[in-house]
Design a protein around this motif. Structure first.
Motif, mmCIF file in Angstrom:
data_model
loop_
_atom_site.group_PDB
_atom_site.id
_atom_site.type_symbol
_atom_site.label_atom_id
_atom_site.label_comp_id
_atom_site.label_asym_id
_atom_site.label_seq_id
_atom_site.Cartn_x
_atom_site.Cartn_y
_atom_site.Cartn_z
ATOM 1 N N UNK B 13 -3.370 -0.062 6.992
ATOM 2 C CA UNK B 13 -2.366 0.950 7.327
ATOM 3 C C UNK B 13 -2.064 1.779 6.084
ATOM 4 N N UNK B 14 -1.519 2.967 6.310
ATOM 5 C CA UNK B 14 -1.082 3.803 5.206
ATOM 6 C C UNK B 14 0.314 3.364 4.771
ATOM 7 N N UNK B 76 6.184 -7.435 12.750
ATOM 8 C CA UNK B 76 6.192 -6.013 12.440
ATOM 9 C C UNK B 76 6.666 -5.824 11.011
ATOM 10 N N UNK B 77 5.881 -5.092 10.257
ATOM 11 C CA UNK B 77 6.252 -4.765 8.882
ATOM 12 C C UNK B 77 6.465 -3.261 8.825
ATOM 13 N N UNK B 78 7.717 -2.864 8.734
ATOM 14 C CA UNK B 78 8.021 -1.435 8.703
ATOM 15 C C UNK B 78 7.955 -0.910 7.273
ATOM 16 N N UNK B 79 7.728 0.407 7.146
ATOM 17 C CA UNK B 79 7.644 1.030 5.828
ATOM 18 C C UNK B 79 6.734 0.214 4.900
ATOM 19 N N UNK B 80 5.526 -0.035 5.354
ATOM 20 C CA UNK B 80 4.590 -0.883 4.609
ATOM 21 C C UNK B 80 4.378 -0.369 3.188
ATOM 22 N N UNK B 112 -4.189 -4.634 4.516
ATOM 23 C CA UNK B 112 -4.331 -3.731 3.365
ATOM 24 C C UNK B 112 -3.456 -2.519 3.597
ATOM 25 N N UNK B 113 -2.626 -2.210 2.635
ATOM 26 C CA UNK B 113 -1.765 -1.042 2.714
ATOM 27 C C UNK B 113 -2.257 -0.031 1.685
ATOM 28 N N UNK B 114 -2.689 1.098 2.196
ATOM 29 C CA UNK B 114 -3.287 2.123 1.333
ATOM 30 C C UNK B 114 -2.232 3.122 0.880
ATOM 31 N N UNK B 115 -2.164 3.362 -0.430
ATOM 32 C CA UNK B 115 -1.143 4.319 -0.922
ATOM 33 C C UNK B 115 -1.415 5.739 -0.436
#
Lengths: 114, 115
Positions: B13-14, B76-80, B112-115
């Motif tokens: 996710x972004x 749910x993970x908000x504002x990843x 994976x959280x992409x900047x």
């Protein structure tokens, strides 16, 4: 927070040798567990231990495996003899006597059997 | 027999988006469901947990939604954030049934959280 310490962090041994993995659980915890994890995949339950006895073990807990905690010292997992398929990361966990279910895990002992 | 299943196996996710991690189970005796977060080279750490008497548990940016009838739950993970990049394990136990209950883990979801 509470810490579970594991020694060694990594051990390499030849197939057929004996290995002992040591765990220093959270102080005053009463229930102790070993889990096996291969290549960062699923955590698989091996055994749990309470009041000096094995309470439950899985089919992964082969006859070559044993656990003990002599006189409140380290909680140990011994494998004798080791096999190639024993290569994995072994995690120790502990929890208190209250029925909360929260397990605290150590950072793991990576075992490589050659 | 896989008692706890997770999907997807991996998720990207972004930064700022909501990540949704799914979990299902088979054993009706399970009544305690913790989610563990694991970073490479470390042991899993408890993130958030729910009991079967509740249908929602919230802790900051992390929320568990629980559907007992369907035997499903989701994290749910908000504002990843990039720091959320880790493997997340859904687990289950029958806490009410035994003091010696073990946790059964799912296969994990690598986030994976992409900047």
């Amino acid at each position: 927070g509470p810490k579970v310490l594991q020694i060694p962090s990594h051990q390499i041994i030849d197939m057929g040798q004996m290995v002992t993995l040591n765990c220093d659980p959270v102080s005053n915890h009463l229930y102790f567990y070993w889990y096996k994890q291969i290549l960062g995949q699923q955590m698989e339950f091996l055994v749990n231990f309470y009041n000096g006895k094995v309470m439950e073990k899985s089919k992964l807990f082969k006859d070559q495996f044993s656990v003990e905690r002599p006189d409140g010292s380290y909680f140990t997992l011994k494998i004798q003899p080791t096999a190639l398929e024993d290569s994995a990361v072994y995690f120790c966990a502990s929890r208190s006597g209250t029925n909360t279910g929260q397990l605290y895990f150590g950072e793991g002992s990576k075992l490589t059997v050659l | 027999q896989q008692q706890v299943r997770q999907s997807p196996q991996s998720l990207t996710v972004w930064e700022g988006e909501t990540a949704i991690l799914n979990c299902s189970y088979e054993n009706s005796a399970f009544d305690y469901f913790p989610w563990y977060q694991q970073f490479p080279g470390e042991g899993p750490a408890l993130l958030i947990a729910i009991r079967s008497v509740s249908d929602k548990k919230e802790d900051g940016r992390f929320t568990i939604f629980f559907n007992k009838r369907e035997k499903k739950l989701s994290l749910h993970i908000t504002d990843s954030q990039p720091g959320d990049s880790a493997t997340y394990f859904c687990a289950a136990s029958g806490i009410a049934s035994s003091s010696f209950s073990k946790l059964v883990f799912g296969q994990g979801t690598s986030l994976s959280v992409v900047p």
